[in-house]
Motif scaffolding. Structure first.
Motif, PDB file in Angstrom:
ATOM      1  N   HIS A 444       0.820  -1.212   0.000  1.00 32.58           N
ATOM      2  CA  HIS A 444       0.000   0.000   0.000  1.00 32.58           C
ATOM      3  C   HIS A 444       0.856   1.266   0.000  1.00 32.58           C
ATOM      4  O   HIS A 444       0.547   2.229  -0.713  1.00 32.58           O
ATOM      5  N   VAL A 445       1.930   1.269   0.774  1.00 32.62           N
ATOM      6  CA  VAL A 445       2.800   2.443   0.809  1.00 32.62           C
ATOM      7  C   VAL A 445       3.462   2.659  -0.549  1.00 32.62           C
ATOM      8  O   VAL A 445       3.568   3.802  -1.029  1.00 32.62           O
ATOM      9  N   SER A 446       3.871   1.595  -1.194  1.00 30.47           N
ATOM     10  CA  SER A 446       4.483   1.720  -2.524  1.00 30.47           C
ATOM     11  C   SER A 446       3.503   2.321  -3.522  1.00 30.47           C
ATOM     12  O   SER A 446       3.877   3.167  -4.349  1.00 30.47           O
ATOM     13  N   ASP A 447       2.240   1.892  -3.447  1.00 29.89           N
ATOM     14  CA  ASP A 447       1.225   2.429  -4.360  1.00 29.89           C
ATOM     15  C   ASP A 447       1.000   3.913  -4.094  1.00 29.89           C
ATOM     16  O   ASP A 447       0.871   4.708  -5.036  1.00 29.89           O
ATOM     17  N   ILE A 448       0.972   4.303  -2.831  1.00 29.60           N
ATOM     18  CA  ILE A 448       0.794   5.722  -2.485  1.00 29.60           C
ATOM     19  C   ILE A 448       1.972   6.544  -2.994  1.00 29.60           C
ATOM     20  O   ILE A 448       1.801   7.633  -3.559  1.00 29.60           O
ATOM     21  N   ILE A 449       3.186   6.035  -2.824  1.00 28.62           N
ATOM     22  CA  ILE A 449       4.388   6.753  -3.259  1.00 28.62           C
ATOM     23  C   ILE A 449       4.351   6.988  -4.772  1.00 28.62           C
ATOM     24  O   ILE A 449       4.654   8.080  -5.262  1.00 28.62           O
ATOM     25  N   LYS A 450       3.958   5.963  -5.530  1.00 31.83           N
ATOM     26  CA  LYS A 450       3.887   6.101  -6.988  1.00 31.83           C
ATOM     27  C   LYS A 450       2.905   7.192  -7.388  1.00 31.83           C
ATOM     28  O   LYS A 450       3.168   7.996  -8.294  1.00 31.83           O
ATOM     29  N   ARG A 451       1.769   7.225  -6.720  1.00 33.84           N
ATOM     30  CA  ARG A 451       0.750   8.207  -7.082  1.00 33.84           C
ATOM     31  C   ARG A 451       1.165   9.620  -6.682  1.00 33.84           C
ATOM     32  O   ARG A 451       0.894  10.583  -7.410  1.00 33.84           O
ATOM     33  N   VAL A 452       1.829   9.758  -5.539  1.00 32.57           N
ATOM     34  CA  VAL A 452       2.305  11.081  -5.120  1.00 32.57           C
ATOM     35  C   VAL A 452       3.415  11.569  -6.047  1.00 32.57           C
ATOM     36  O   VAL A 452       3.451  12.742  -6.433  1.00 32.57           O
ATOM     37  N   ASP A 453       4.319  10.678  -6.422  1.00 33.53           N
ATOM     38  CA  ASP A 453       5.398  11.056  -7.340  1.00 33.53           C
ATOM     39  C   ASP A 453       4.832  11.552  -8.671  1.00 33.53           C
ATOM     40  O   ASP A 453       5.364  12.486  -9.274  1.00 33.53           O
ATOM     41  N   ALA A 454       3.741  10.920  -9.116  1.00 26.64           N
ATOM     42  CA  ALA A 454       3.131  11.326 -10.382  1.00 26.64           C
ATOM     43  C   ALA A 454       2.523  12.723 -10.286  1.00 26.64           C
ATOM     44  O   ALA A 454       2.482  13.468 -11.280  1.00 26.64           O
ATOM     45  N   TYR A 538      -8.182   8.282  -4.220  1.00 28.85           N
ATOM     46  CA  TYR A 538      -8.295   9.735  -4.327  1.00 28.85           C
ATOM     47  C   TYR A 538      -7.112  10.309  -5.109  1.00 28.85           C
ATOM     48  O   TYR A 538      -7.285  11.133  -6.023  1.00 28.85           O
ATOM     49  N   LEU A 539      -5.906   9.867  -4.787  1.00 27.51           N
ATOM     50  CA  LEU A 539      -4.719  10.339  -5.495  1.00 27.51           C
ATOM     51  C   LEU A 539      -4.777   9.937  -6.970  1.00 27.51           C
ATOM     52  O   LEU A 539      -4.367  10.700  -7.856  1.00 27.51           O
ATOM     53  N   GLY A 540      -5.292   8.727  -7.243  1.00 26.24           N
ATOM     54  CA  GLY A 540      -5.443   8.289  -8.627  1.00 26.24           C
ATOM     55  C   GLY A 540      -6.441   9.140  -9.388  1.00 26.24           C
ATOM     56  O   GLY A 540      -6.225   9.474 -10.562  1.00 26.24           O
ATOM     57  N   ASP A 541      -7.568   9.513  -8.726  1.00 26.22           N
ATOM     58  CA  ASP A 541      -8.569  10.357  -9.378  1.00 26.22           C
ATOM     59  C   ASP A 541      -7.999  11.744  -9.683  1.00 26.22           C
ATOM     60  O   ASP A 541      -8.316  12.334 -10.721  1.00 26.22           O
ATOM     61  N   VAL A 542      -7.172  12.268  -8.761  1.00 24.71           N
ATOM     62  CA  VAL A 542      -6.533  13.561  -9.017  1.00 24.71           C
ATOM     63  C   VAL A 542      -5.595  13.447 -10.216  1.00 24.71           C
ATOM     64  O   VAL A 542      -5.579  14.324 -11.104  1.00 24.71           O
ATOM     65  N   GLN A 543      -4.831  12.377 -10.269  1.00 27.72           N
ATOM     66  CA  GLN A 543      -3.885  12.157 -11.364  1.00 27.72           C
ATOM     67  C   GLN A 543      -4.607  12.075 -12.705  1.00 27.72           C
ATOM     68  O   GLN A 543      -4.104  12.563 -13.725  1.00 27.72           O
ATOM     69  N   GLU A 544      -5.806  11.476 -12.723  1.00 32.06           N
ATOM     70  CA  GLU A 544      -6.568  11.323 -13.970  1.00 32.06           C
ATOM     71  C   GLU A 544      -7.530  12.481 -14.209  1.00 32.06           C
ATOM     72  O   GLU A 544      -8.397  12.404 -15.079  1.00 32.06           O
ATOM     73  N   ASN A 545      -7.395  13.558 -13.396  1.00 28.79           N
ATOM     74  CA  ASN A 545      -8.211  14.766 -13.541  1.00 28.79           C
ATOM     75  C   ASN A 545      -9.702  14.513 -13.328  1.00 28.79           C
ATOM     76  O   ASN A 545     -10.550  15.222 -13.885  1.00 28.79           O
ATOM     77  N   LYS A 546     -10.015  13.486 -12.523  1.00 28.46           N
ATOM     78  CA  LYS A 546     -11.411  13.225 -12.189  1.00 28.46           C
ATOM     79  C   LYS A 546     -11.876  14.113 -11.040  1.00 28.46           C
ATOM     80  O   LYS A 546     -13.082  14.291 -10.843  1.00 28.46           O
ATOM     81  N   THR A 547     -10.949  14.629 -10.279  1.00 24.28           N
ATOM     82  CA  THR A 547     -11.264  15.522  -9.164  1.00 24.28           C
ATOM     83  C   THR A 547     -10.073  16.439  -8.938  1.00 24.28           C
ATOM     84  O   THR A 547      -8.963  16.171  -9.429  1.00 24.28           O
ATOM     85  N   SER A 548     -10.305  17.528  -8.221  1.00 28.31           N
ATOM     86  CA  SER A 548      -9.216  18.467  -7.932  1.00 28.31           C
ATOM     87  C   SER A 548      -8.533  18.091  -6.627  1.00 28.31           C
ATOM     88  O   SER A 548      -9.127  17.443  -5.762  1.00 28.31           O
ATOM     89  N   LEU A 549      -7.289  18.499  -6.479  1.00 31.08           N
ATOM     90  CA  LEU A 549      -6.501  18.166  -5.303  1.00 31.08           C
ATOM     91  C   LEU A 549      -6.839  19.097  -4.148  1.00 31.08           C
ATOM     92  O   LEU A 549      -6.695  20.312  -4.262  1.00 31.08           O
ATOM     93  N   ASN A 550      -7.312  18.516  -3.041  1.00 37.50           N
ATOM     94  CA  ASN A 550      -7.498  19.260  -1.799  1.00 37.50           C
ATOM     95  C   ASN A 550      -6.315  18.908  -0.913  1.00 37.50           C
ATOM     96  O   ASN A 550      -6.308  17.874  -0.246  1.00 37.50           O
ATOM     97  N   ILE A 551      -5.295  19.741  -0.909  1.00 37.81           N
ATOM     98  CA  ILE A 551      -4.037  19.392  -0.256  1.00 37.81           C
ATOM     99  C   ILE A 551      -4.200  19.225   1.251  1.00 37.81           C
ATOM    100  O   ILE A 551      -3.573  18.351   1.863  1.00 37.81           O
ATOM    101  N   ASP A 552      -5.076  20.011   1.864  1.00 45.59           N
ATOM    102  CA  ASP A 552      -5.287  19.865   3.311  1.00 45.59           C
ATOM    103  C   ASP A 552      -5.905  18.506   3.639  1.00 45.59           C
ATOM    104  O   ASP A 552      -5.540  17.862   4.632  1.00 45.59           O
ATOM    105  N   GLU A 553      -6.853  18.051   2.811  1.00 45.93           N
ATOM    106  CA  GLU A 553      -7.466  16.744   3.025  1.00 45.93           C
ATOM    107  C   GLU A 553      -6.432  15.637   2.865  1.00 45.93           C
ATOM    108  O   GLU A 553      -6.391  14.682   3.653  1.00 45.93           O
ATOM    109  N   VAL A 554      -5.578  15.750   1.853  1.00 40.59           N
ATOM    110  CA  VAL A 554      -4.548  14.746   1.620  1.00 40.59           C
ATOM    111  C   VAL A 554      -3.573  14.697   2.784  1.00 40.59           C
ATOM    112  O   VAL A 554      -3.221  13.613   3.281  1.00 40.59           O
TER     113      VAL A 554
END
Length: 583
Positions: A444-454, A538-554
């Motif tokens: 799970h951490v690896s998947d999160i890291i990949k999405r944040v790096d993107a 959520y990070l994947g949806d932001v990456q695919e422009n399905k939603t906007s990034l709420n940095i405080d929520e993240v």
């Protein structure tokens, strides 16, 4: 044993025999199904009928036809996700009613007139006492679970669904939506369907029945072996076989006790009621005695649906229980070669056996509810699943599927369950491997890291999440060193180590969400915003422009997820004087 009975006063919803539920297409009655979904809203609703495949969110949000589901009646086929999830998804899209049917493509052995039964509560227990027990003397203000979808929901037969499809207009459904009917349409504006649900919500007194064999070293640590006693349908495979095995195991353990068997820990035998309404009996018991069970019950072995087919053996264990199963599987040795593992939701063991042999299909999954920490062992055979929750769950069908080997298969299942229970109540150190969670956390951490790096957002700091992951790995490895250096005759030290093992599952339940609002609080295998998978999505949806990034929520989710993992690592490492910031 000296049995005792636990009484609860709950609200159960039953079909109204004097005023049956109905489905109409325009003015034409499609049928009055006998099957029903407990905890549906009641009343009468009309709306445009829309076909939405399995009712997954990806189906309902399908871009191929972009239909407005607000005010609609959503027609969905059973399977892939639970009926409660389907109805909740439809409710989120603004539907007023949901219809669920068994498509012949998915239910090939099922009659086209077979009725489906179930419930729509996305949770467990009495939805009108969420998070607290329903004892007779308890007085609580009126409440409803957040897992109630609040729309009409009804099951229909395959023949009824076929009639609706034949009358529907609109475009052809996408290819992946199609099953074995001649035609599949998505519906047109003029296709109006009326659903009438007249179920009765009744105050009901229910009974759970228990017996116990007490341990002589740690009587306050126990395994629970349980089975659902009743069913909405005939329930032959779902409840009758499992209840028979429960009674037989209780008898065998009692005979062992008479012959001088003295287990270190206790074993509790439990017969549950109201299981088909969403594990109501067991959940109310857990809610009523949560403060005690949280610290004392470490494993639950379920005998529900224990025999449902043949030829395939499978073990799906909730991460740390693989060792316990391996030590208990000797009754099956004559049927299989060494196990091979694969991982989906959790590690599993697959084995396909020669057709001339019988086999066992065992699934072991955790009840990730905040009210049920211990592991849930389910033992069942693969080929009978389509009959469960239908009016065809009866002896004749199970005998045909198993080639008249129900008794032989049941004996095997009971032997595995009994051997596992004996191991867990007898061995000095619990056969539960906490290092297995390291792989889950890494994944799970690896998947999160990949999405944040993107996303390339410098404000999202990964160092602390990585540090928590590494802390858990070190703590788990340290525990194994402590186990190898422990004198197994030192009962106090064994108890201390076992307590550290038992707390792992507990500590992966998020302390930052209410069990009233989020029934399944586990950060890896639960549902809700607190889960790692929710953050990943959520990070994947932001990456695919399905939603906007709420940095405080993240950042908030990162902090709470990180500290849940770190807190588990700290507790696993030992007493506070054994800790420092480096763990």
């Amino acid at each position: 044993m000296d049995p005792w009975v636990d009484e609860h006063y709950v609200k159960l919803q039953f079909r109204n025999s004097s005023s049956p539920n109905k489905v109409l297409f325009g003015a034409v009655e499609i049928g009055s199904p006998k099957g029903y979904l407990a905890y549906s809203e009641t009343g009468r609703r009309e709306g445009r009928v829309v076909y939405a495949n399995y009712g997954e969110l990806s189906d309902l949000q399908n871009k191929e036809y972009k239909l407005n589901l607000n005010g609609s009646v959503v027609l969905m086929r059973a399977g892939k996700i639970s009926m409660a999830q389907k109805v909740m998804n439809a409710a989120k899209m603004g539907a007023v009613a949901a219809l669920i049917y068994p498509d012949p493509a998915d239910y090939k052995t099922l009659s086209w007139d077979a009725e489906l039964y179930g419930h729509v509560h996305l949770g467990s227990g009495d939805p009108y006492t969420p998070g607290f027990p329903s004892f007779n003397h308890t007085q609580f203000p009126p409440a409803k679970s957040s897992g109630l979808p609040g729309i009409l929901a009804q099951t229909i037969t395959a023949n009824m669904a076929k009639s609706i499809f034949e009358k529907m207009g609109g475009e052809d459904a996408p290819a992946r939506f199609k099953g074995d009917f001649p035609t599949y349409k998505v519906g047109s504006e003029s296709d109006k369907v009326t659903v009438a649900v007249n179920n009765n919500l009744a105050d009901t007194k229910i009974h759970n029945v228990f017996g116990v064999i007490k341990g002589y070293v740690d009587p306050d640590r126990y395994v629970v072996i349980g089975a659902q006693r009743d069913s909405m349908t005939l329930g032959y495979a779902k409840s009758a076989v499992g209840t028979s095995l429960l009674l037989e195991l209780a008898r065998v353990f009692t005979e062992l006790k008479k012959d001088g068997f003295r287990p270190k820990r206790s074993v509790v035998f439990a017969s549950w009621t109201a299981g088909d309404f969403g594990n109501v009996g067991v959940t109310e018991w857990l809610e009523g005695y949560w403060s005690s069970l949280d610290r004392k019950a470490f494993t639950y072995i379920s005998l529900d649906g224990v025999v449902t087919g043949k030829f395939v053996f499978k073990c799906q264990t909730f991460i740390i229980k693989i060792n316990a199963f391996n030590h208990a599987s000797r009754p099956l040795n004559k049927f299989h070669k060494p196990f091979s593992y694969h991982s989906s939701l959790s590690p599993s063991v697959f084995l396909r056996l020669p057709a001339q042999n019988v086999a066992l299909f065992i699934s072991v999954k955790n009840k990730v509810s905040s009210r049920c920490l211990h592991t849930h062992f389910m033992m069942f055979f693969h080929q009978y699943q389509q009959f469960l929750d239908t009016n065809m769950d009866e002896k004749e069908h199970l005998d045909r599927i198993t080639k008249q080997k129900v008794v032989e298969l049941s004996v095997l299942a009971a032997q595995v369950a009994g051997q596992m229970a004996l191991r867990l109540i007898h061995d000095h150190i619990l056969k539960l491997d906490v290092t297995k969670y390291s792989d889950v956390i890494d994944r799970h951490v690896s998947d999160i890291i990949k999405r944040v790096d993107a996303l390339k957002n410098d404000r999202v700091m990964l160092i602390w999440l990585n540090a928590a992951k590494n802390s858990y790995g070190r703590a788990a490895a340290s525990l194994n060193v402590d186990i190898s250096n422990t004198d197994l005759n030192d009962m106090e030290m064994c108890r201390i180590i076992n307590n550290r093992i038992m707390k792992v599952e507990h500590n992966f339940l998020s302390p930052y969400v209410s069990l009233r609002d989020v029934p399944f609080r586990h950060i890896f295998f639960g549902n809700g915003w607190q889960t790692s998978t929710d953050l990943e999505k959520y990070l994947g949806d932001v990456q695919e422009n399905k939603t906007s990034l709420n940095i405080d929520e993240v950042l908030n989710k990162f902090a709470l997820l990180t500290w849940t993992i770190q807190g588990c690592a700290n507790d696993l490492a030992g007493d506070i004087w054994s800790l420092d910031n480096e763990i």
